[in-house]
Design a protein around this motif. Structure first.
Motif, PDB file in Angstrom:
ATOM      1  N   LEU A  60       0.823  -1.212   0.000  1.00  0.00           N
ATOM      2  CA  LEU A  60       0.000   0.000   0.000  1.00  0.00           C
ATOM      3  C   LEU A  60       0.861   1.268   0.000  1.00  0.00           C
ATOM      4  N   ASP A  61       1.966   1.239   0.737  1.00  0.00           N
ATOM      5  CA  ASP A  61       2.857   2.400   0.790  1.00  0.00           C
ATOM      6  C   ASP A  61       3.564   2.634  -0.540  1.00  0.00           C
ATOM      7  N   GLY A  62       3.792   1.572  -1.301  1.00  0.00           N
ATOM      8  CA  GLY A  62       4.537   1.688  -2.549  1.00  0.00           C
ATOM      9  C   GLY A  62       3.691   1.943  -3.780  1.00  0.00           C
ATOM     10  N   LEU A  63       2.395   1.668  -3.710  1.00  0.00           N
ATOM     11  CA  LEU A  63       1.536   1.865  -4.871  1.00  0.00           C
ATOM     12  C   LEU A  63       1.350   3.350  -5.160  1.00  0.00           C
ATOM     13  N   VAL A  64       1.335   3.687  -6.456  1.00  0.00           N
ATOM     14  CA  VAL A  64       1.078   5.068  -6.865  1.00  0.00           C
ATOM     15  C   VAL A  64      -0.073   5.066  -7.861  1.00  0.00           C
ATOM     16  N   THR A  65      -0.803   6.147  -7.886  1.00  0.00           N
ATOM     17  CA  THR A  65      -1.915   6.278  -8.809  1.00  0.00           C
ATOM     18  C   THR A  65      -2.151   7.755  -9.094  1.00  0.00           C
ATOM     19  N   THR A  66      -2.714   8.003 -10.270  1.00  0.00           N
ATOM     20  CA  THR A  66      -3.101   9.374 -10.605  1.00  0.00           C
ATOM     21  C   THR A  66      -4.607   9.558 -10.426  1.00  0.00           C
ATOM     22  N   ALA A  67      -5.299   8.475 -10.122  1.00  0.00           N
ATOM     23  CA  ALA A  67      -6.752   8.546  -9.922  1.00  0.00           C
ATOM     24  C   ALA A  67      -7.051   9.236  -8.595  1.00  0.00           C
ATOM     25  N   PRO A  68      -8.140   9.971  -8.545  1.00  0.00           N
ATOM     26  CA  PRO A  68      -8.510  10.598  -7.274  1.00  0.00           C
ATOM     27  C   PRO A  68      -8.926   9.528  -6.261  1.00  0.00           C
ATOM     28  N   PRO A  69      -8.686   9.768  -4.983  1.00  0.00           N
ATOM     29  CA  PRO A  69      -9.069   8.783  -3.964  1.00  0.00           C
ATOM     30  C   PRO A  69     -10.575   8.545  -3.971  1.00  0.00           C
ATOM     31  N   LYS A  70     -10.940   7.283  -3.688  1.00  0.00           N
ATOM     32  CA  LYS A  70     -12.359   6.923  -3.614  1.00  0.00           C
ATOM     33  C   LYS A  70     -12.888   7.242  -2.217  1.00  0.00           C
ATOM     34  N   ASP A  71     -14.167   7.552  -2.167  1.00  0.00           N
ATOM     35  CA  ASP A  71     -14.837   7.840  -0.907  1.00  0.00           C
ATOM     36  C   ASP A  71     -15.382   6.535  -0.335  1.00  0.00           C
ATOM     37  N   ARG A  72     -15.050   6.233   0.898  1.00  0.00           N
ATOM     38  CA  ARG A  72     -15.477   4.972   1.522  1.00  0.00           C
ATOM     39  C   ARG A  72     -16.994   4.839   1.582  1.00  0.00           C
ATOM     40  N   GLU A  73     -17.677   5.915   1.911  1.00  0.00           N
ATOM     41  CA  GLU A  73     -19.134   5.847   2.030  1.00  0.00           C
ATOM     42  C   GLU A  73     -19.791   5.593   0.679  1.00  0.00           C
ATOM     43  N   VAL A  74     -19.288   6.216  -0.363  1.00  0.00           N
ATOM     44  CA  VAL A  74     -19.842   6.011  -1.709  1.00  0.00           C
ATOM     45  C   VAL A  74     -19.624   4.562  -2.142  1.00  0.00           C
ATOM     46  N   GLU A  75     -18.432   4.050  -1.906  1.00  0.00           N
ATOM     47  CA  GLU A  75     -18.133   2.661  -2.291  1.00  0.00           C
ATOM     48  C   GLU A  75     -18.979   1.679  -1.477  1.00  0.00           C
ATOM     49  N   ALA A  76     -19.189   1.966  -0.195  1.00  0.00           N
ATOM     50  CA  ALA A  76     -20.030   1.104   0.641  1.00  0.00           C
ATOM     51  C   ALA A  76     -21.466   1.110   0.139  1.00  0.00           C
ATOM     52  N   ALA A  77     -21.959   2.279  -0.265  1.00  0.00           N
ATOM     53  CA  ALA A  77     -23.326   2.366  -0.796  1.00  0.00           C
ATOM     54  C   ALA A  77     -23.458   1.572  -2.088  1.00  0.00           C
ATOM     55  N   LYS A  78     -22.437   1.639  -2.941  1.00  0.00           N
ATOM     56  CA  LYS A  78     -22.454   0.843  -4.178  1.00  0.00           C
ATOM     57  C   LYS A  78     -22.515  -0.648  -3.847  1.00  0.00           C
ATOM     58  N   GLY A  79     -21.736  -1.066  -2.845  1.00  0.00           N
ATOM     59  CA  GLY A  79     -21.735  -2.471  -2.433  1.00  0.00           C
ATOM     60  C   GLY A  79     -23.091  -2.912  -1.903  1.00  0.00           C
ATOM     61  N   ARG A  80     -23.719  -2.061  -1.109  1.00  0.00           N
ATOM     62  CA  ARG A  80     -25.049  -2.395  -0.588  1.00  0.00           C
ATOM     63  C   ARG A  80     -26.066  -2.502  -1.726  1.00  0.00           C
ATOM     64  N   ALA A  81     -25.961  -1.613  -2.706  1.00  0.00           N
ATOM     65  CA  ALA A  81     -26.880  -1.661  -3.854  1.00  0.00           C
ATOM     66  C   ALA A  81     -26.674  -2.946  -4.654  1.00  0.00           C
ATOM     67  N   ARG A  82     -25.412  -3.349  -4.839  1.00  0.00           N
ATOM     68  CA  ARG A  82     -25.139  -4.619  -5.539  1.00  0.00           C
ATOM     69  C   ARG A  82     -25.718  -5.787  -4.774  1.00  0.00           C
ATOM     70  N   ALA A  83     -25.570  -5.780  -3.454  1.00  0.00           N
ATOM     71  CA  ALA A  83     -26.097  -6.880  -2.632  1.00  0.00           C
ATOM     72  C   ALA A  83     -27.621  -6.922  -2.709  1.00  0.00           C
ATOM     73  N   GLU A  84     -28.249  -5.768  -2.699  1.00  0.00           N
ATOM     74  CA  GLU A  84     -29.724  -5.742  -2.805  1.00  0.00           C
ATOM     75  C   GLU A  84     -30.180  -6.341  -4.134  1.00  0.00           C
ATOM     76  N   ARG A  85     -29.494  -5.969  -5.214  1.00  0.00           N
ATOM     77  CA  ARG A  85     -29.858  -6.533  -6.523  1.00  0.00           C
ATOM     78  C   ARG A  85     -29.589  -8.028  -6.562  1.00  0.00           C
ATOM     79  N   ARG A  86     -28.490  -8.470  -5.963  1.00  0.00           N
ATOM     80  CA  ARG A  86     -28.113  -9.882  -5.989  1.00  0.00           C
ATOM     81  C   ARG A  86     -29.108 -10.741  -5.224  1.00  0.00           C
ATOM     82  N   TYR A  87     -29.572 -10.236  -4.082  1.00  0.00           N
ATOM     83  CA  TYR A  87     -30.426 -11.054  -3.212  1.00  0.00           C
ATOM     84  C   TYR A  87     -31.913 -10.753  -3.361  1.00  0.00           C
ATOM     85  N   ALA A  88     -32.268  -9.834  -4.219  1.00  0.00           N
ATOM     86  CA  ALA A  88     -33.687  -9.527  -4.443  1.00  0.00           C
ATOM     87  C   ALA A  88     -34.321 -10.671  -5.238  1.00  0.00           C
ATOM     88  N   SER A  89     -35.374 -11.173  -4.722  1.00  0.00           N
ATOM     89  CA  SER A  89     -36.082 -12.266  -5.426  1.00  0.00           C
ATOM     90  C   SER A  89     -37.573 -12.119  -5.240  1.00  0.00           C
TER      91      SER A  89
END
Length: 89
Positions: A60-89
């Motif tokens: 983690l200390d050695g990795l470099v990127t030019t991409a802007p940092p991701k927001d943890r809350e936004v990524e968590a919300a995306k994960g919850r939305a994926r889980a809802e779609r996956r388990y919706a029946s």
């Protein structure tokens, strides 16, 4: 890969030592095939976790990127939305 191990790179704020340790613990548990080692294996299990923590932090200390940092809350919300779609029946 373990489903409980989440990407740790390029987040704001950066991954905490606790998050790195939790990912390392999940990895070692998966490889060892046990969630709790016997007393005879506890020392080697703990050494493996420490080695994976060190390797993960070095990565983690050695990795470099030019991409802007991701927001943890936004990524968590995306994960919850994926889980809802996956388990919706």
């Amino acid at each position: 890969m373990c489903r409980n191990i989440h990407p740790l790179h390029n987040f704001a704020p950066p991954a905490t030592p606790d998050e790195v340790h939790a990912a390392a613990l999940q990895y070692v548990r998966k490889v060892a095939g046990t969630t709790k080692p016997s007393q005879a294996n506890q020392e080697v299990f703990d050494q493996a976790v420490a080695a994976v923590v060190a390797a993960t932090q070095a990565l983690l200390d050695g990795l470099v990127t030019t991409a802007p940092p991701k927001d943890r809350e936004v990524e968590a919300a995306k994960g919850r939305a994926r889980a809802e779609r996956r388990y919706a029946s």
